[in-house]
Design an enzyme around this catalytic site. Structure first.
Site, PDB file in Angstrom:
ATOM      1  N   GLU A  95      48.695 111.185  12.492  1.00 36.78           N
ATOM      2  CA  GLU A  95      49.826 112.303  11.894  1.00 36.78           C
ATOM      3  C   GLU A  95      49.675 113.518  11.171  1.00 36.78           C
ATOM      4  O   GLU A  95      50.101 112.532   9.593  1.00 36.78           O
ATOM      5  CB  GLU A  95      51.318 111.931  12.064  1.00 36.78           C
ATOM      6  CG  GLU A  95      52.115 110.968  13.391  1.00 36.78           C
ATOM      7  CD  GLU A  95      52.828 111.442  12.907  1.00 36.78           C
ATOM      8  OE1 GLU A  95      53.207 111.657  14.498  1.00 36.78           O
ATOM      9  OE2 GLU A  95      54.333 110.990  12.624  1.00 36.78           O
ATOM     10  N   HIS A 132      55.636 106.176   9.051  1.00 34.23           N
ATOM     11  CA  HIS A 132      55.927 107.120   9.568  1.00 34.23           C
ATOM     12  C   HIS A 132      55.872 107.806   8.217  1.00 34.23           C
ATOM     13  O   HIS A 132      56.147 107.810   7.923  1.00 34.23           O
ATOM     14  CB  HIS A 132      56.423 107.911  10.473  1.00 34.23           C
ATOM     15  CG  HIS A 132      57.110 109.144  10.865  1.00 34.23           C
ATOM     16  ND1 HIS A 132      57.354 109.847  10.073  1.00 34.23           N
ATOM     17  CD2 HIS A 132      56.915 109.370  12.054  1.00 34.23           C
ATOM     18  CE1 HIS A 132      57.525 111.136  10.191  1.00 34.23           C
ATOM     19  NE2 HIS A 132      56.780 110.962  11.344  1.00 34.23           N
ATOM     20  N   GLU A 157      57.684 109.876   7.126  1.00 34.72           N
ATOM     21  CA  GLU A 157      58.813 110.141   6.223  1.00 34.72           C
ATOM     22  C   GLU A 157      59.920 108.799   6.320  1.00 34.72           C
ATOM     23  O   GLU A 157      59.957 109.206   4.783  1.00 34.72           O
ATOM     24  CB  GLU A 157      59.581 110.643   7.841  1.00 34.72           C
ATOM     25  CG  GLU A 157      60.026 112.644   8.060  1.00 34.72           C
ATOM     26  CD  GLU A 157      60.251 112.809   9.401  1.00 34.72           C
ATOM     27  OE1 GLU A 157      60.662 112.335   9.936  1.00 34.72           O
ATOM     28  OE2 GLU A 157      59.425 114.259  10.158  1.00 34.72           O
ATOM     29  N   GLY A 193      56.314 119.389  12.386  1.00 35.06           N
ATOM     30  CA  GLY A 193      56.958 120.032  12.207  1.00 35.06           C
ATOM     31  C   GLY A 193      57.025 121.332  11.591  1.00 35.06           C
ATOM     32  O   GLY A 193      58.188 122.101  11.513  1.00 35.06           O
ATOM     33  N   SER A 233      53.566 118.470  15.951  1.00 38.99           N
ATOM     34  CA  SER A 233      53.269 120.377  16.687  1.00 38.99           C
ATOM     35  C   SER A 233      53.090 119.538  17.773  1.00 38.99           C
ATOM     36  O   SER A 233      53.344 121.297  18.316  1.00 38.99           O
ATOM     37  CB  SER A 233      53.177 121.311  15.288  1.00 38.99           C
ATOM     38  OG  SER A 233      54.011 121.028  13.979  1.00 38.99           O
ATOM     39  N   LYS A 280      63.503 110.732  15.614  1.00 40.66           N
ATOM     40  CA  LYS A 280      63.739 110.640  14.499  1.00 40.66           C
ATOM     41  C   LYS A 280      65.755 110.804  14.313  1.00 40.66           C
ATOM     42  O   LYS A 280      66.254 109.631  14.922  1.00 40.66           O
ATOM     43  CB  LYS A 280      63.608 112.117  13.572  1.00 40.66           C
ATOM     44  CG  LYS A 280      62.136 112.296  14.015  1.00 40.66           C
ATOM     45  CD  LYS A 280      61.259 112.984  13.262  1.00 40.66           C
ATOM     46  CE  LYS A 280      59.999 113.283  13.235  1.00 40.66           C
ATOM     47  NZ  LYS A 280      59.055 114.111  12.574  1.00 40.66           N
ATOM     48  N   ASN A 316      59.377 110.782  19.213  1.00 37.07           N
ATOM     49  CA  ASN A 316      60.474 109.889  18.270  1.00 37.07           C
ATOM     50  C   ASN A 316      61.089 110.978  18.398  1.00 37.07           C
ATOM     51  O   ASN A 316      61.032 111.966  17.797  1.00 37.07           O
ATOM     52  CB  ASN A 316      59.387 110.080  16.929  1.00 37.07           C
ATOM     53  CG  ASN A 316      59.774 110.154  16.131  1.00 37.07           C
ATOM     54  OD1 ASN A 316      61.040 109.412  15.600  1.00 37.07           O
ATOM     55  ND2 ASN A 316      58.780 110.135  14.921  1.00 37.07           N
TER      56      ASN A 316
HETATM   57  P1  PGA Z   1      56.544 116.929  15.018  1.00 39.26           P
HETATM   58  O1  PGA Z   1      57.034 115.439  14.158  1.00 39.26           O
HETATM   59  O2  PGA Z   1      56.329 116.984  16.509  1.00 39.26           O
HETATM   60  O3  PGA Z   1      58.444 117.511  15.473  1.00 39.26           O
HETATM   61  O4  PGA Z   1      55.654 117.668  14.540  1.00 39.26           O
HETATM   62  C1  PGA Z   1      56.084 114.551  14.950  1.00 39.26           C
HETATM   63  C2  PGA Z   1      56.144 113.150  14.182  1.00 39.26           C
HETATM   64  O5  PGA Z   1      57.010 113.173  12.845  1.00 39.26           O
HETATM   65  O6  PGA Z   1      56.109 112.493  14.687  1.00 39.26           O
END
Ligand code: PGA
Length: 230
Positions: free
Chosen positions: A155, A89, A91, A161, A191, A9, A7
């Site tokens: 998640e 997601h 976010e 992150g 992560s 982003k 992903n």
């Molecule tokens: P990350 O994000 O691997 O940077 O923690 C995962 C995600 O949001 O899908």
């Protein structure tokens, strides 16, 4: 077969996308279904070079077309070669106030268009500390899951992150809990990096990983794909 989804982003340019995909393609292996999820404008670019891997989008609207400024139709995503689309997601749930009801509508639109939605669920730090993680995730699964073929991604919000991950036992327990609610592939995200991918990927109930930050780094992402090896 494990699913390894990157992903991106809101990262990447035409040039970096091309270099990243071309750098990752030699690492593809039969044990891994690799999915690149770039930002919308890069779908066409990535779609022309991803031999042996799949294309996914990061979101879609729940209608096929209409007066929805700034939104993207699942039909168009299909036309541009997407096989998958991430919906719900955290976010988007947080940054765009998306409810589980809306996430389900998006997922259903994706299914009816021939896309496979990757529906994200996960608890906050506060909810985990209050012992509510399983209940929160169960509610999100029940309210966000579409009818038809889909994938879930667990998640935990506090792991995204941050470099933090749940213990392996906690990941396995949550995946067991989710699979009791929906008998579909369940990815872990939050992560994931080259150094922890193997142990996570080999947990029972983990069918793959959804990778954010580490999917932007060619060496890291290649190593994560290589971690699917026996
Ligand atoms: P990350 O994000 O691997 O940077 O923690 C995962 C995600 O949001 O899908």
């Amino acid at each position: 077969m494990k699913i390894i989804a990157g992903n991106w982003k809101m990262h990447g340019t035409r040039e970096s996308a091309r270099a990243l995909v071309q750098g990752v393609l030699p690492a593809l292996r039969p044990e891994a279904e690799v999915i690149f999820c770039p930002p919308f404008p890069l779908l066409a670019e990535v779609g022309t070079i991803l031999k042996g891997a799949h294309l996914g989008a990061q979101d879609c609207h729940f209608e096929r077309e209409g007066a929805h400024t700034g939104d993207v139709s699942p039909v168009l995503l299909r036309e541009f070669g997407c096989r998958y689309v991430i919906v719900g997601h955290s976010e988007r749930r947080a940054g765009h106030s998306e409810s589980s009801e809306l996430v389900r509508q998006k997922a259903e639109a994706a299914v009816s268009t021939g896309l496979i939605p990757i529906v994200c669920v996960g608890e906050s730090r506060q909810q985990r500390e209050a012992g509510q993680a399983e209940a929160v995730v169960a509610e999100q699964v029940q309210e966000s899951a579409p009818k038809g073929e889909f994938i879930l991604a667990y998640e935990p919000i506090w792991a995204i992150g941050t470099g933090l991950t749940p213990t392996l036992a906690d990941i396995a327990a949550m995946h067991r809990h989710i699979k009791a609610l929906a008998d579909v592939p369940v990815l872990y995200g939050g992560s994931v990096k080259a150094s922890n991918a193997k142990e996570i990927l080999h947990l029972p109930g983990v069918d793959g990983v959804l990778v954010g930050g580490a999917s932007l780094n060619k060496e890291e992402f290649c190593k994560i794909i290589e971690s699917t090896k026996g």
